[in-house]
Design a protein around this motif. Structure first.
Motif, PDB file in Angstrom:
ATOM      1  N   VAL A 172       0.843  -1.196   0.000  1.00 16.23           N
ATOM      2  CA  VAL A 172       0.000   0.000   0.000  1.00 16.23           C
ATOM      3  C   VAL A 172       0.875   1.242   0.000  1.00 16.23           C
ATOM      4  O   VAL A 172       2.045   1.212   0.381  1.00 16.23           O
ATOM      5  CB  VAL A 172      -0.935   0.041   1.228  1.00 16.23           C
ATOM      6  CG1 VAL A 172      -1.918  -1.107   1.188  1.00 16.23           C
ATOM      7  CG2 VAL A 172      -0.137   0.024   2.522  1.00 16.23           C
ATOM      8  N   THR A 173       0.299   2.329  -0.451  1.00 10.49           N
ATOM      9  CA  THR A 173       0.921   3.638  -0.341  1.00 10.49           C
ATOM     10  C   THR A 173       0.099   4.449   0.647  1.00 10.49           C
ATOM     11  O   THR A 173      -1.065   4.730   0.406  1.00 10.49           O
ATOM     12  CB  THR A 173       0.948   4.355  -1.705  1.00 10.49           C
ATOM     13  OG1 THR A 173       1.670   3.550  -2.631  1.00 10.49           O
ATOM     14  CG2 THR A 173       1.611   5.714  -1.585  1.00 10.49           C
ATOM     15  N   HIS A 222      -6.311   0.951   1.023  1.00  7.31           N
ATOM     16  CA  HIS A 222      -6.184   1.219  -0.401  1.00  7.31           C
ATOM     17  C   HIS A 222      -7.063   2.372  -0.881  1.00  7.31           C
ATOM     18  O   HIS A 222      -7.059   2.679  -2.070  1.00  7.31           O
ATOM     19  CB  HIS A 222      -6.533  -0.032  -1.209  1.00  7.31           C
ATOM     20  CG  HIS A 222      -5.353  -0.926  -1.465  1.00  7.31           C
ATOM     21  ND1 HIS A 222      -4.240  -0.490  -2.121  1.00  7.31           N
ATOM     22  CD2 HIS A 222      -5.124  -2.224  -1.137  1.00  7.31           C
ATOM     23  CE1 HIS A 222      -3.368  -1.484  -2.207  1.00  7.31           C
ATOM     24  NE2 HIS A 222      -3.883  -2.538  -1.608  1.00  7.31           N
ATOM     25  N   LYS A 223      -7.834   2.967  -0.001  1.00  6.61           N
ATOM     26  CA  LYS A 223      -8.684   4.077  -0.433  1.00  6.61           C
ATOM     27  C   LYS A 223      -7.827   5.177  -1.052  1.00  6.61           C
ATOM     28  O   LYS A 223      -6.816   5.587  -0.495  1.00  6.61           O
ATOM     29  CB  LYS A 223      -9.465   4.649   0.756  1.00  6.61           C
ATOM     30  CG  LYS A 223     -10.684   3.823   1.143  1.00  6.61           C
ATOM     31  CD  LYS A 223     -11.446   4.473   2.280  1.00  6.61           C
ATOM     32  CE  LYS A 223     -12.709   3.708   2.611  1.00  6.61           C
ATOM     33  NZ  LYS A 223     -13.420   4.296   3.758  1.00  6.61           N
ATOM     34  N   GLN A 243      -4.995   6.719   6.978  1.00 13.18           N
ATOM     35  CA  GLN A 243      -4.347   5.478   6.572  1.00 13.18           C
ATOM     36  C   GLN A 243      -3.144   5.182   7.463  1.00 13.18           C
ATOM     37  O   GLN A 243      -2.941   4.044   7.886  1.00 13.18           O
ATOM     38  CB  GLN A 243      -3.897   5.578   5.114  1.00 13.18           C
ATOM     39  CG  GLN A 243      -5.039   5.617   4.115  1.00 13.18           C
ATOM     40  CD  GLN A 243      -4.543   5.820   2.696  1.00 13.18           C
ATOM     41  OE1 GLN A 243      -3.658   6.641   2.471  1.00 13.18           O
ATOM     42  NE2 GLN A 243      -5.110   5.096   1.757  1.00 13.18           N
ATOM     43  N   ASN A 260      -6.313   4.917  -4.038  1.00 10.96           N
ATOM     44  CA  ASN A 260      -5.282   4.477  -4.987  1.00 10.96           C
ATOM     45  C   ASN A 260      -5.816   4.519  -6.405  1.00 10.96           C
ATOM     46  O   ASN A 260      -6.940   4.937  -6.674  1.00 10.96           O
ATOM     47  CB  ASN A 260      -4.732   3.098  -4.610  1.00 10.96           C
ATOM     48  CG  ASN A 260      -5.708   1.958  -4.879  1.00 10.96           C
ATOM     49  OD1 ASN A 260      -6.773   2.152  -5.460  1.00 10.96           O
ATOM     50  ND2 ASN A 260      -5.354   0.766  -4.458  1.00 10.96           N
ATOM     51  N   ILE A 320      -7.376  -4.074   3.943  1.00  8.88           N
ATOM     52  CA  ILE A 320      -6.941  -3.651   2.616  1.00  8.88           C
ATOM     53  C   ILE A 320      -7.898  -2.615   2.038  1.00  8.88           C
ATOM     54  O   ILE A 320      -7.485  -1.633   1.407  1.00  8.88           O
ATOM     55  CB  ILE A 320      -6.827  -4.868   1.678  1.00  8.88           C
ATOM     56  CG1 ILE A 320      -5.594  -5.697   2.046  1.00  8.88           C
ATOM     57  CG2 ILE A 320      -6.760  -4.436   0.223  1.00  8.88           C
ATOM     58  CD1 ILE A 320      -4.283  -5.057   1.659  1.00  8.88           C
ATOM     59  N   ASP A 377      -9.359   3.208  -7.321  1.00 11.42           N
ATOM     60  CA  ASP A 377     -10.555   3.838  -6.794  1.00 11.42           C
ATOM     61  C   ASP A 377     -11.194   4.740  -7.845  1.00 11.42           C
ATOM     62  O   ASP A 377     -10.524   5.255  -8.748  1.00 11.42           O
ATOM     63  CB  ASP A 377     -10.228   4.662  -5.551  1.00 11.42           C
ATOM     64  CG  ASP A 377     -10.400   3.866  -4.276  1.00 11.42           C
ATOM     65  OD1 ASP A 377     -10.906   2.738  -4.366  1.00 11.42           O
ATOM     66  OD2 ASP A 377     -10.033   4.359  -3.200  1.00 11.42           O
ATOM     67  N   SER A 433      -0.132  -9.164  -3.469  1.00 14.10           N
ATOM     68  CA  SER A 433      -1.214  -8.191  -3.363  1.00 14.10           C
ATOM     69  C   SER A 433      -2.588  -8.837  -3.225  1.00 14.10           C
ATOM     70  O   SER A 433      -3.545  -8.464  -3.904  1.00 14.10           O
ATOM     71  CB  SER A 433      -1.215  -7.247  -4.564  1.00 14.10           C
ATOM     72  OG  SER A 433      -2.179  -6.218  -4.367  1.00 14.10           O
TER      73      SER A 433
END
Length: 286
Positions: A31-32, A86-87, A38, A89, A82, A92, A255
């Protein structure tokens, strides 16, 4: 769902996991972290994930195998985590409220969505009636649910992620009343084949009905093997006319994807030699 609640549920779900299973979950968190929420969530769940010292050096193939075999509750909790991390990214879809009600999406993967929605429009034209029914298996943040409702479908949805259900509810609240009333409800949480409307006496589905079309986008690659065939059979059993399924056709280096599908895999999984209407959509990301 607050960071504290999500972290507590996650810690409880992974408490009985082995060290290698926790390593598989750690390695899946590709993830970033770009937003304060986050980062806060990641810090809240770190203690549950890092109970065991040592490097994360197990091979990807082994980690997939371990994750495939871990308790369903831990895998479902990881999907919830996750979803939150991941919201925002690339996958989305940006939600743009419309004046007078309704939503317009700016798609993170525009070409894939435009193709899929054109297929959906063709299905509705082929069916030829005013409000055909659709079930979205693995609805994630509700993009397809909303797009189908605004195109005149009656729609049911299911996902193992609590965050997904909350996200769909947020989008439903933004729709025009005439579109929102066609939403048929959610199934409960659990392995997908246990919550699809096949045996309504056991699962208590919101609307005891079959669906004209059942859609499963970018979901089966996340389903643990012991549930995979039963899930696919339940998808087929829930559809009156068509099944539209997509899955990635490449190895994304973990992933949360437990497998890579070939077209032959799909043909076997959905008994395409004996079932008509088991449609194969183009691969996409997710």
């Amino acid at each position: 769902m607050s960071e504290a609640v999500l972290a507590y549920r996650f810690a409880a779900a992974v408490a009985d996991c082995t060290a290698l299973q926790r390593q598989a979950l750690r390695r899946a968190l590709v993830v970033t972290l770009t937003e304060p929420r986050q980062v806060a969530l990641w810090e809240a769940v770190r203690p549950a994930l890092y109970q065991d010292p040592g490097p994360d050096d197990a091979p990807i193939a082994l980690l997939r195998q371990i994750a495939d075999q871990m308790p369903f509750e831990a895998w479902a909790a990881m999907n919830d985590l996750i979803f939150e991390l991941h919201k925002g990214n690339v996958f989305d879809d940006r939600v743009i409220p419309l004046e007078g009600g309704g939503i317009r999406h700016e798609f993170g993967q525009a070409a894939r969505w435009e193709h899929f929605l054109s297929v959906l429009d063709a299905e509705r034209e082929w069916l030829g009636w005013e409000a055909p029914t659709l079930l979205d298996v693995g609805c994630w943040q509700g993009t397809l649910v909303v797009e189908a409702l605004q195109r005149g479908w009656e729609v049911g949805a299911t996902d193992i992620s609590t965050g997904s259900v909350l996200a769909v509810q947020e989008r439903l609240a933004m729709l025009r009343p005439e579109d929102r009333k066609r939403f048929l409800g959610f199934a409960g949480s659990g392995p997908a084949h246990e919550i699809l409307p096949v045996d309504t006496r056991r699962v208590g589905w919101v609307k005891a009905r079959l669906y004209d079309v059942v859609v499963c986008q970018e979901t089966l690659e996340h389903v643990q093997t012991r549930y995979l065939q039963a899930t696919s059979d339940a998808i087929l059993a829930s559809a009156k006319h068509s099944v539209l399924v997509t899955a990635p056709g490449w190895d994304d280096n973990w992933s949360m994807h437990l497998r890579v599908f070939t077209e032959e895999d799909f043909l076997r999984l959905f008994h395409a030699d004996t079932h008509q209407g088991a449609g194969l959509g183009p691969p996409g990301g997710g």
